[in-house]
Motif scaffolding. Structure first.
Motif, short mmCIF file in Angstrom:
data_model
loop_
_atom_site.label_atom_id
_atom_site.label_comp_id
_atom_site.label_asym_id
_atom_site.label_seq_id
_atom_site.Cartn_x
_atom_site.Cartn_y
_atom_site.Cartn_z
N GLY A 152 -21.39 -3.86 63.48
CA GLY A 152 -20.11 -4.09 62.83
C GLY A 152 -19.78 -2.96 61.89
N VAL A 153 -19.15 -3.28 60.77
CA VAL A 153 -18.70 -2.25 59.83
C VAL A 153 -18.97 -2.71 58.40
N GLY A 154 -19.28 -1.74 57.53
CA GLY A 154 -19.49 -2.08 56.13
C GLY A 154 -20.65 -1.31 55.53
N GLU A 155 -21.03 -1.60 54.29
CA GLU A 155 -20.38 -2.62 53.52
C GLU A 155 -19.14 -2.05 52.83
N VAL A 156 -17.98 -2.63 53.11
CA VAL A 156 -16.71 -2.19 52.54
C VAL A 156 -16.57 -2.82 51.15
N ALA A 157 -16.26 -1.99 50.16
CA ALA A 157 -16.21 -2.47 48.78
C ALA A 157 -14.83 -3.01 48.41
#
Length: 387
Positions: A152-157
């Motif tokens: 997946g994607v991240g870690e988005v803050a």
């Protein structure tokens, strides 16, 4: 050679009582009382009443190191496979954090593959704290669909001064790309969310859910134990169907500022009505544990430890049935991450488990995909460059 483990109390993570396990290759062939395969070469291991539990699943590890908020000298070191094994962690997800300039996704991919070569089940996310996301291929969908370890994607803050202060529309587009890529590739496409200290908390995630068709469980927010106020907002979020993750690494200074230890935060969330099945623990290992003063400047930093995950699970045994305490670091995160072969002990599944002392709960032995990585606290895998 088959491996027969006898006289173990099996938590799968549900309590199955005393059973024997027969391991063939990378899988559990059978899990029954009094197994006695005849006419076959078998290595027999007497567990002597030890607990046999699923290998821990750590959904957030800065495997290439993190930190750097206080300048280059404060960059934290990368993860050693030995530390993960001794902590009973057999499945983990590597991420970038604040620094996606001097640390790269290429480096993250290489470390993921190195940990795999040492016997661990290692995955990674594309992206980092910031938007627009950096990727390996130039496109998030391609990263998730075409690169095996990318989940997946991240870690988005969000709610953090170190993030990019994204709008809900920007976050929605990101989540949409991750979701579609996950659907097409049979992965979770999960969006890992770093939740900071700002009072906006989880509002951005509510805005996406309220204004789009993206389901709330596409997001996986972490660091929910920062304060009682955030835990309470997290419980309201969980009651809408969202996931919550509590970070097990902390410091006395951070606790003095109002954060709860992960086990305490989880118990508080349970008291407020959050469903246990939607809550997890993760270590944030090798990430920095920074403290900022009133002016927003760094005035202290420590390194998060992967061993904190098992420490917090152990502390839950006095407050929850063992199967529930184990689920938040095994079955639950495996479900969120879409890892069907992790987090459980079952015939036909991967032979990935720990043998744990029934009284002290110390991790004694670790098997990953049918191979011993540790026997009676002695590492068995090859460690290059070990001092």
């Amino acid at each position: 050679m088959l491996t027969l483990i006898k006289n173990a109390r099996v938590f799968a993570p549900q309590d199955c009582g005393q059973l024997d396990l027969l391991v063939a290759g990378s899988q559990i062939l059978a899990m029954e009382p009094n197994l006695a395969p005849a006419g076959l070469p078998v290595e027999t291991v007497d567990a002597g009443g030890q607990w046999l539990i699923p290998g821990l699943v750590d959904s957030l590890v800065h495997i290439t190191g993190g930190g750097g908020e206080g300048g280059y000298a404060t960059r934290t070191p990368e993860l050693n496979a030995e530390d993960a094994v001794r902590a009973g962690v057999t499945t983990l997800v590597g991420v970038l954090g604040t620094d996606a300039t001097c640390r790269s996704l290429g480096e993250l991919f290489g470390k993921t593959q190195a940990l795999r070569a040492q016997g661990l089940n290692c995955y990674m996310h594309s992206g980092s704290y910031q938007l627009p996301v950096k990727t390996l291929t130039g496109d998030l969908r391609q990263d998730i669909m075409l690169i095996d370890p990318v989940l997946g994607v991240g870690e988005v803050a969000i709610a953090d001064h170190r993030g990019s202060q994204p709008s809900w529309q920007e976050l929605a587009r990101l989540a949409s790309d991750a979701r579609v890529a996950g659907m097409l590739s049979g992965k979770s496409g999960v969006v890992s969310i770093h939740v900071g200290e700002d009072e906006t908390a989880l509002q951005l995630l509510h805005d996406v859910v309220d204004n789009t068709a993206i389901p709330i469980n596409q997001f996986y927010p972490t660091h929910i134990g920062r304060s009682d106020a955030l835990i309470e907002k997290g419980v309201a979020y969980a009651k809408r169907g969202g996931y919550l993750d509590f970070t097990t690494s902390t410091t006395e200074a951070i606790l003095a500022m109002g954060e709860r230890r992960a086990a305490d935060a989880l118990m508080y969330a349970l008291e407020l009505g959050a469903p246990l099945a939607q809550m997890t623990l993760s270590s944030d290992a090798q990430g920095s544990l920074p403290h900022f003063n009133a002016a927003g400047r760094l005035d202290g930093l420590e390194v998060a430890a992967i061993g904190s995950l098992w420490d917090e699970v152990r502390s839950l045994f006095a407050r929850l049935p063992a199967e529930k305490a184990l689920a938040v670091a095994t079955l639950n995160p495996a479900r969120v991450l879409g890892l069907g072969q992790a987090g459980r002990v079952k015939a036909g599944m991967a032979a990935t488990f720990n043998l744990v002392d029934a009284e002290t709960h110390a991790v004694r032995s670790v098997m990953s995909n049918g191979k011993w990585l540790m026997r009676e606290q002695e590492l068995t895998f090859r460690r290059l460059f070990a001092e």
